[in-house]
Scaffold this active site. Structure first.
Site, PDB file in Angstrom:
ATOM      1  N   LYS A  63      32.869  33.638  45.806  1.00 44.18           N
ATOM      2  CA  LYS A  63      31.661  34.232  45.679  1.00 44.18           C
ATOM      3  C   LYS A  63      31.363  34.923  44.118  1.00 44.18           C
ATOM      4  O   LYS A  63      32.106  35.779  43.804  1.00 44.18           O
ATOM      5  CB  LYS A  63      31.379  35.114  46.647  1.00 44.18           C
ATOM      6  CG  LYS A  63      29.856  35.183  47.034  1.00 44.18           C
ATOM      7  CD  LYS A  63      29.751  36.058  48.117  1.00 44.18           C
ATOM      8  CE  LYS A  63      28.220  36.356  48.853  1.00 44.18           C
ATOM      9  NZ  LYS A  63      28.241  37.166  50.043  1.00 44.18           N
TER      10      LYS A  63
HETATM   11  O1  G3P Z   1      26.323  38.850  52.006  1.00 43.91           O
HETATM   12  C1  G3P Z   1      25.043  39.138  51.071  1.00 43.91           C
HETATM   13  C2  G3P Z   1      23.848  39.503  52.019  1.00 43.91           C
HETATM   14  O2  G3P Z   1      23.758  38.624  53.186  1.00 43.91           O
HETATM   15  C3  G3P Z   1      23.536  40.734  52.304  1.00 43.91           C
HETATM   16  O3  G3P Z   1      22.564  41.225  53.172  1.00 43.91           O
HETATM   17  O4  G3P Z   1      21.549  42.751  54.617  1.00 43.91           O
HETATM   18  O5  G3P Z   1      22.929  43.709  52.746  1.00 43.91           O
HETATM   19  O6  G3P Z   1      20.723  42.477  52.398  1.00 43.91           O
HETATM   20  P1  G3P Z   1      21.990  42.533  53.169  1.00 43.91           P
END
Ligand code: G3P
Length: 220
Positions: A89
């Site tokens: 990633k």
């Molecule tokens: O993995 C990246 C992403 O899904 C993060 O999600 O909820 O922290 O915006 P969030």
């Protein structure tokens, strides 16, 4: 559409795997920290543990911490060597795009993360990313429309023939999953709560209760 779980919590990964619907896992440094996984060795071991839990053929995104091309390449190669499930990633920054193009030449699969615009998604695809991760929830958080971005990327990739898979990330709830499916996402990555939320419908509970009551009444 594939289902990934967005967590570093091993119990949640096991539960989603046992549900029989899991295609992969995404993690990020914040999710690792949330589970108390710190230090390079512990982080690498945790990635291996996740890969073993989900089994063969299920992609597991492991994020680089470096932000400079050479360091990203070294780190990404180390991650990719950990397990065949690992997808490296990489953040959507200039050196990240360069690293994705390099990994693509080496046959190392990548997930381009922190994508918030169609232009960034074009760059990620052009560099040869395996997945592009537009962050739906974080766009909604600032009162823009995350799902419009998925639709735009879908339209662009369909028109141009880019093969990068659209991985809708920062998914917060079951409705996001349904909307992402309608918008053309190839993958959604979401917390366990959003996946389990898809199960819920009051008429299912009422219906089942009545079926079981009728079965008992009939002497079953
Ligand atoms: O993995 C990246 C992403 O899904 C993060 O999600 O909820 O922290 O915006 P969030």
């Amino acid at each position: 559409m594939q289902f990934f779980i967005d967590t570093a919590n091993l119990d949640h990964i096991r539960e989603a795997t046992e549900l029989g619907i899991l295609d992969g896992v995404t993690t990020n440094p914040s999710l690792m920290a949330k589970e108390g996984i710190t230090g390079d060795n512990a982080v690498l071991k945790h990635y291996r543990d996740i890969c073993e839990i989900v089994g063969p053929g299920r992609d597991v995104s492991a994020e680089v911490i470096s932000t400079e091309f050479k360091a990203m390449v070294t780190e990404g190669k180390k991650l990719a060597e950990l397990h065949e499930n690992i997808v490296v990633k990489v953040p959507m920054i200039k050196d990240g795009v360069k690293a994705i193009a390099h990994f693509s030449e080496l046959g190392i699969r990548t997930n381009c993360t922190l994508v918030f615009s169609a232009g960034q998604a074009i760059l990620a695809a052009k560099a040869g990313a395996t997945y592009v991760s537009p962050f739906i929830g974080r766009i909604d958080d600032i009162s823009w429309d995350g799902m419009t971005l998925i639709k735009d990327i879908f339209e662009i990739y369909s028109t141009t023939g880019y093969e990068t898979a659209i991985l809708a990330a920062s998914i917060r709830n079951p409705l996001h999953i349904v909307q992402a499916a309608k918008a053309g996402a190839d993958v959604v990555t979401c917390p366990l709560s959003a996946i389990l939320g898809l199960l819920q419908h009051p008429l299912t509970d009422i219906g089942l209760e009545k079926f079981l009551a009728d079965y008992k009444k009939a002497g079953g």
